[in-house]
Design a protein around this motif. Structure first.
Motif, PDB file in Angstrom:
ATOM      1  N   ARG A  22      73.290   4.374   0.567  1.00  0.00           N
ATOM      2  CA  ARG A  22      72.335   3.400   0.025  1.00  0.00           C
ATOM      3  C   ARG A  22      72.814   2.736  -1.260  1.00  0.00           C
ATOM      4  O   ARG A  22      72.037   2.132  -1.979  1.00  0.00           O
ATOM      5  N   SER A  23      74.093   2.835  -1.553  1.00  0.00           N
ATOM      6  CA  SER A  23      74.651   2.128  -2.706  1.00  0.00           C
ATOM      7  C   SER A  23      74.564   0.628  -2.438  1.00  0.00           C
ATOM      8  O   SER A  23      74.710   0.196  -1.298  1.00  0.00           O
ATOM      9  N   PRO A  24      74.355  -0.204  -3.462  1.00  0.00           N
ATOM     10  CA  PRO A  24      74.323  -1.650  -3.259  1.00  0.00           C
ATOM     11  C   PRO A  24      75.633  -2.203  -2.694  1.00  0.00           C
ATOM     12  O   PRO A  24      75.646  -3.288  -2.134  1.00  0.00           O
ATOM     13  N   GLY A  25      76.710  -1.480  -2.851  1.00  0.00           N
ATOM     14  CA  GLY A  25      77.996  -1.912  -2.312  1.00  0.00           C
ATOM     15  C   GLY A  25      79.071  -0.888  -2.591  1.00  0.00           C
ATOM     16  O   GLY A  25      78.939  -0.069  -3.493  1.00  0.00           O
ATOM     17  N   PRO A  26      80.160  -0.931  -1.840  1.00  0.00           N
ATOM     18  CA  PRO A  26      81.204   0.073  -1.972  1.00  0.00           C
ATOM     19  C   PRO A  26      82.234  -0.188  -3.073  1.00  0.00           C
ATOM     20  O   PRO A  26      83.082   0.643  -3.338  1.00  0.00           O
ATOM     21  N   THR A  27      82.175  -1.351  -3.724  1.00  0.00           N
ATOM     22  CA  THR A  27      83.181  -1.733  -4.707  1.00  0.00           C
ATOM     23  C   THR A  27      82.590  -1.745  -6.109  1.00  0.00           C
ATOM     24  O   THR A  27      81.488  -2.240  -6.318  1.00  0.00           O
ATOM     25  N   CYS A  28      83.341  -1.233  -7.069  1.00  0.00           N
ATOM     26  CA  CYS A  28      82.906  -1.243  -8.463  1.00  0.00           C
ATOM     27  C   CYS A  28      83.506  -2.457  -9.161  1.00  0.00           C
ATOM     28  O   CYS A  28      84.713  -2.593  -9.266  1.00  0.00           O
ATOM     29  N   ASP A  64      78.704  -5.464  -3.083  1.00  0.00           N
ATOM     30  CA  ASP A  64      79.272  -5.747  -1.769  1.00  0.00           C
ATOM     31  C   ASP A  64      80.018  -7.072  -1.889  1.00  0.00           C
ATOM     32  O   ASP A  64      79.405  -8.124  -2.062  1.00  0.00           O
ATOM     33  N   LEU A  65      81.326  -7.038  -1.821  1.00  0.00           N
ATOM     34  CA  LEU A  65      82.143  -8.239  -1.995  1.00  0.00           C
ATOM     35  C   LEU A  65      81.943  -9.264  -0.877  1.00  0.00           C
ATOM     36  O   LEU A  65      82.334 -10.413  -1.021  1.00  0.00           O
ATOM     37  N   LYS A  66      81.299  -8.878   0.220  1.00  0.00           N
ATOM     38  CA  LYS A  66      81.056  -9.808   1.320  1.00  0.00           C
ATOM     39  C   LYS A  66      79.833 -10.692   1.071  1.00  0.00           C
ATOM     40  O   LYS A  66      79.726 -11.758   1.653  1.00  0.00           O
ATOM     41  N   ALA A  94      74.249 -23.605  -5.392  1.00  0.00           N
ATOM     42  CA  ALA A  94      73.966 -24.004  -4.004  1.00  0.00           C
ATOM     43  C   ALA A  94      74.961 -23.428  -2.998  1.00  0.00           C
ATOM     44  O   ALA A  94      74.903 -23.767  -1.823  1.00  0.00           O
ATOM     45  N   GLU A  95      75.864 -22.562  -3.430  1.00  0.00           N
ATOM     46  CA  GLU A  95      76.783 -21.918  -2.497  1.00  0.00           C
ATOM     47  C   GLU A  95      76.259 -20.520  -2.157  1.00  0.00           C
ATOM     48  O   GLU A  95      75.493 -19.930  -2.903  1.00  0.00           O
ATOM     49  N   ALA A  96      76.699 -20.015  -1.020  1.00  0.00           N
ATOM     50  CA  ALA A  96      76.373 -18.666  -0.575  1.00  0.00           C
ATOM     51  C   ALA A  96      77.672 -17.900  -0.391  1.00  0.00           C
ATOM     52  O   ALA A  96      78.721 -18.494  -0.128  1.00  0.00           O
ATOM     53  N   CYS A  97      77.616 -16.590  -0.530  1.00  0.00           N
ATOM     54  CA  CYS A  97      78.781 -15.749  -0.288  1.00  0.00           C
ATOM     55  C   CYS A  97      78.651 -15.191   1.120  1.00  0.00           C
ATOM     56  O   CYS A  97      77.806 -14.344   1.390  1.00  0.00           O
ATOM     57  N   CYS A  98      79.473 -15.686   2.025  1.00  0.00           N
ATOM     58  CA  CYS A  98      79.457 -15.269   3.428  1.00  0.00           C
ATOM     59  C   CYS A  98      80.803 -14.645   3.773  1.00  0.00           C
ATOM     60  O   CYS A  98      81.832 -15.324   3.704  1.00  0.00           O
ATOM     61  N   LYS A  99      80.762 -13.388   4.118  1.00  0.00           N
ATOM     62  CA  LYS A  99      81.975 -12.653   4.481  1.00  0.00           C
ATOM     63  C   LYS A  99      83.059 -12.783   3.418  1.00  0.00           C
ATOM     64  O   LYS A  99      84.243 -12.926   3.709  1.00  0.00           O
ATOM     65  N   GLY A 100      82.657 -12.772   2.151  1.00  0.00           N
ATOM     66  CA  GLY A 100      83.604 -12.803   1.046  1.00  0.00           C
ATOM     67  C   GLY A 100      84.132 -14.173   0.681  1.00  0.00           C
ATOM     68  O   GLY A 100      85.087 -14.290  -0.068  1.00  0.00           O
ATOM     69  N   LYS A 101      83.511 -15.238   1.201  1.00  0.00           N
ATOM     70  CA  LYS A 101      83.935 -16.605   0.872  1.00  0.00           C
ATOM     71  C   LYS A 101      82.738 -17.404   0.384  1.00  0.00           C
ATOM     72  O   LYS A 101      81.666 -17.358   0.981  1.00  0.00           O
ATOM     73  N   GLU A 106      79.631 -23.795  10.507  1.00  0.00           N
ATOM     74  CA  GLU A 106      79.736 -22.390  10.910  1.00  0.00           C
ATOM     75  C   GLU A 106      78.667 -21.511  10.253  1.00  0.00           C
ATOM     76  O   GLU A 106      78.401 -20.406  10.722  1.00  0.00           O
ATOM     77  N   ASN A 107      78.086 -21.974   9.170  1.00  0.00           N
ATOM     78  CA  ASN A 107      77.090 -21.215   8.410  1.00  0.00           C
ATOM     79  C   ASN A 107      75.980 -22.152   7.941  1.00  0.00           C
ATOM     80  O   ASN A 107      75.710 -22.287   6.757  1.00  0.00           O
ATOM     81  N   CYS A 108      75.327 -22.785   8.862  1.00  0.00           N
ATOM     82  CA  CYS A 108      74.346 -23.827   8.561  1.00  0.00           C
ATOM     83  C   CYS A 108      72.987 -23.220   8.207  1.00  0.00           C
ATOM     84  O   CYS A 108      72.312 -22.641   9.053  1.00  0.00           O
ATOM     85  N   GLY A 109      72.604 -23.339   6.959  1.00  0.00           N
ATOM     86  CA  GLY A 109      71.340 -22.786   6.492  1.00  0.00           C
ATOM     87  C   GLY A 109      71.423 -21.326   6.105  1.00  0.00           C
ATOM     88  O   GLY A 109      70.488 -20.766   5.565  1.00  0.00           O
ATOM     89  N   GLY A 110      72.527 -20.682   6.362  1.00  0.00           N
ATOM     90  CA  GLY A 110      72.732 -19.280   6.022  1.00  0.00           C
ATOM     91  C   GLY A 110      73.971 -18.737   6.702  1.00  0.00           C
ATOM     92  O   GLY A 110      74.545 -19.350   7.597  1.00  0.00           O
ATOM     93  N   CYS A 111      74.379 -17.577   6.270  1.00  0.00           N
ATOM     94  CA  CYS A 111      75.598 -16.952   6.790  1.00  0.00           C
ATOM     95  C   CYS A 111      75.489 -16.665   8.283  1.00  0.00           C
ATOM     96  O   CYS A 111      74.502 -16.104   8.746  1.00  0.00           O
ATOM     97  N   GLY A 112      76.494 -17.101   9.025  1.00  0.00           N
ATOM     98  CA  GLY A 112      76.594 -16.810  10.445  1.00  0.00           C
ATOM     99  C   GLY A 112      75.748 -17.671  11.361  1.00  0.00           C
ATOM    100  O   GLY A 112      75.734 -17.453  12.565  1.00  0.00           O
ATOM    101  N   LYS A 113      75.059 -18.661  10.829  1.00  0.00           N
ATOM    102  CA  LYS A 113      74.232 -19.546  11.661  1.00  0.00           C
ATOM    103  C   LYS A 113      75.057 -20.757  12.071  1.00  0.00           C
ATOM    104  O   LYS A 113      75.152 -21.736  11.344  1.00  0.00           O
ATOM    105  N   LYS A 114      75.672 -20.654  13.230  1.00  0.00           N
ATOM    106  CA  LYS A 114      76.603 -21.677  13.713  1.00  0.00           C
ATOM    107  C   LYS A 114      75.869 -22.778  14.478  1.00  0.00           C
ATOM    108  O   LYS A 114      74.993 -22.509  15.290  1.00  0.00           O
ATOM    109  N   CYS A 115      76.254 -24.018  14.191  1.00  0.00           N
ATOM    110  CA  CYS A 115      75.695 -25.156  14.935  1.00  0.00           C
ATOM    111  C   CYS A 115      76.301 -25.183  16.333  1.00  0.00           C
ATOM    112  O   CYS A 115      77.475 -24.850  16.524  1.00  0.00           O
ATOM    113  N   SER A 116      75.511 -25.614  17.309  1.00  0.00           N
ATOM    114  CA  SER A 116      76.016 -25.699  18.685  1.00  0.00           C
ATOM    115  C   SER A 116      77.017 -26.843  18.797  1.00  0.00           C
ATOM    116  O   SER A 116      77.076 -27.732  17.950  1.00  0.00           O
ATOM    117  N   LYS A 117      77.789 -26.818  19.871  1.00  0.00           N
ATOM    118  CA  LYS A 117      78.832 -27.820  20.085  1.00  0.00           C
ATOM    119  C   LYS A 117      78.225 -29.224  20.090  1.00  0.00           C
ATOM    120  O   LYS A 117      77.216 -29.473  20.739  1.00  0.00           O
TER     121      LYS A 117
END
Length: 126
Positions: free
Chosen positions: A56-62, A69-71, A87-94, A103-114
Motif C-alpha cells: 500500500r505504499s504510494p509508489g515503489p521509488t523514493c 509511482d514514476l508511471k 494541463a499535462e498528465a503523467c501516463c506510463k512515465g511520460k 492515444e490518451n484522449c481525456g486520460g491515460c490509455g483512452k485511445k481514439c478509434s481509427k
C-alpha cells in the motif's frame, strides 16, 4: 508527530482521486512495522529505503523523501524530478497532453478509434 507530517506530505503530493485512503493505510502499516524500532528524527524513504517497498505504499521509488509511482506522479514522471507542465498528465512515465493526444484522449490509455482525432479531450471525426 513525524507520522502526521509524513501523512500530510504524502497526501499533498498525491494528485489522484482515492490515493489519500491508500496513503493513510500505508502510514498506519509503516507505523506498525517501524514501531518495533526506535527511530530518531523524521521518517522518510531517504533514510529508510524499504518504506517504499511496503504494501500500500504510494509508489515503489523514493524521490527526495517521498515514495512515488514514476508511471503516474506529476512531479516525478518517468524519473525523479521530471515535472509535467500545466494541463499535462503523467501516463506510463511520460508527460503528455490528454486534450490533444490520440492515444490518451481525456486520460491515460483512452485511445481514439481509427479515423477519429483527439480534440479538447474528446475523440471526434471532424
Amino acid at each position: 508527530m513525524f507520522l502526521m507530517a509524513l501523512t500530510t506530505s504524502l497526501a499533498a503530493a498525491d494528485t489522484h482521486k482515492g490515493e489519500q485512503d491508500r496513503t493513510t493505510s500505508f502510514s498506519d502499516e509503516a507505523s506498525r512495522i517501524l514501531g518495533r524500532h526506535r527511530w530518531r528524527g523524521s521518517l522518510s524513504c531517504k533514510e529508510h529505503r524499504n518504506l517504499c517497498k511496503l504494501p500500500r505504499s504510494p509508489g515503489p521509488t523514493c524521490c527526495g523523501k517521498l515514495c512515488v509511482d514514476l508511471k503516474t506522479n506529476l512531479f516525478n514522471c518517468g524519473r525523479c524530478g521530471v515535472q509535467c507542465k500545466f494541463a499535462e498528465a503523467c501516463c506510463k512515465g511520460k508527460c503528455l497532453n490528454p486534450f490533444h493526444d490520440d492515444e490518451n484522449c481525456g486520460g491515460c490509455g483512452k485511445k481514439c478509434s481509427k479515423g477519429s482525432h483527439c480534440r479538447f479531450g474528446m475523440c471526434s471525426y471532424a
